[in-house]
Structure formats: C-alpha cells, structure tokens
Design a protein around this motif. Sequence first.
Motif, short mmCIF file in Angstrom:
data_model
loop_
_atom_site.label_atom_id
_atom_site.label_comp_id
_atom_site.label_asym_id
_atom_site.label_seq_id
_atom_site.Cartn_x
_atom_site.Cartn_y
_atom_site.Cartn_z
N LEU A 9 0.55 -1.20 -0.36
CA LEU A 9 0.23 0.13 0.13
C LEU A 9 1.11 1.30 0.18
O LEU A 9 2.01 1.05 0.55
N ARG A 11 -0.21 4.81 1.15
CA ARG A 11 -1.49 5.84 1.26
C ARG A 11 -1.49 7.02 0.84
O ARG A 11 -2.07 7.50 0.10
N ASP A 12 -0.39 7.36 0.95
CA ASP A 12 -0.37 8.85 0.26
C ASP A 12 -0.16 8.70 -1.41
O ASP A 12 -0.98 10.63 -1.38
N GLY A 14 -2.24 6.63 -2.59
CA GLY A 14 -3.88 6.60 -2.91
C GLY A 14 -3.84 5.37 -3.62
O GLY A 14 -4.94 4.95 -4.77
N GLY A 16 -1.80 0.82 -4.44
CA GLY A 16 -1.80 -0.48 -3.49
C GLY A 16 -1.37 -1.58 -4.89
O GLY A 16 -1.51 -1.40 -5.89
N HIS A 30 -7.39 3.64 -5.23
CA HIS A 30 -8.82 4.28 -4.37
C HIS A 30 -9.69 4.23 -4.29
O HIS A 30 -10.91 3.81 -3.74
N PHE A 38 -10.55 2.70 1.40
CA PHE A 38 -8.90 2.05 1.60
C PHE A 38 -7.83 2.48 2.52
O PHE A 38 -6.82 2.38 2.96
N ASP A 39 -8.25 3.65 3.79
CA ASP A 39 -7.69 4.29 4.93
C ASP A 39 -7.57 2.76 6.02
O ASP A 39 -6.88 3.37 6.71
N THR A 40 -8.25 2.13 5.37
CA THR A 40 -8.55 0.95 6.72
C THR A 40 -8.15 0.30 6.43
O THR A 40 -7.78 -0.99 7.27
N SER A 42 -5.66 -2.60 5.33
CA SER A 42 -3.38 -3.29 5.91
C SER A 42 -3.16 -4.08 4.66
O SER A 42 -3.70 -4.93 4.12
#
Length: 70
Positions: A9, A11-12, A14, A16, A30, A38-40, A42
């Motif tokens: 991932l 994240r910054d 968006g 993966g 995302h 998406f923020d949740t 792992s």
Amino acid sequence: MHNGSITRLIRDRGFGFVKTETGNEVFLHHSALPGGVFDTLSEGQQLEFDIVMDPRGRGERASNVRLLGA
C-alpha cells in the motif's frame, strides 16, 4: 470475481497492489473501493475483485473491490 491479498500500500499516493490467487499482481486504486475504505486497509488483507484493463493502457487493475471477512 477474483480473490487476493494486499501486498503493498502506498497510502499517500492512494494506491497499492494485490496478489491474485494465481500469483499475478494487479494495481489497486483507492477509487475502486467505497469512500473511506482505502484508509482502513492493511497489507495481507483479503479482497474480492474484478480485473479490468487500465483505460490508459498500463495493464491490469482491480475493480469493484470488496473486503472479505468484513
């Protein structure tokens, strides 16, 4: 539908990558998930998804993504 797990991932940015049950890696953006999900995510999390060709010709990407076991 395909099953797979999140391998990386970024994240910054968006996005993966998801490894499919056949061992292929596909891009995950995302926007393929419901808002805020998406923020949740792992790494290692299991997903169900369709595979489509990227409209910009950059290869395969996950679409209609759904979390498994959620």
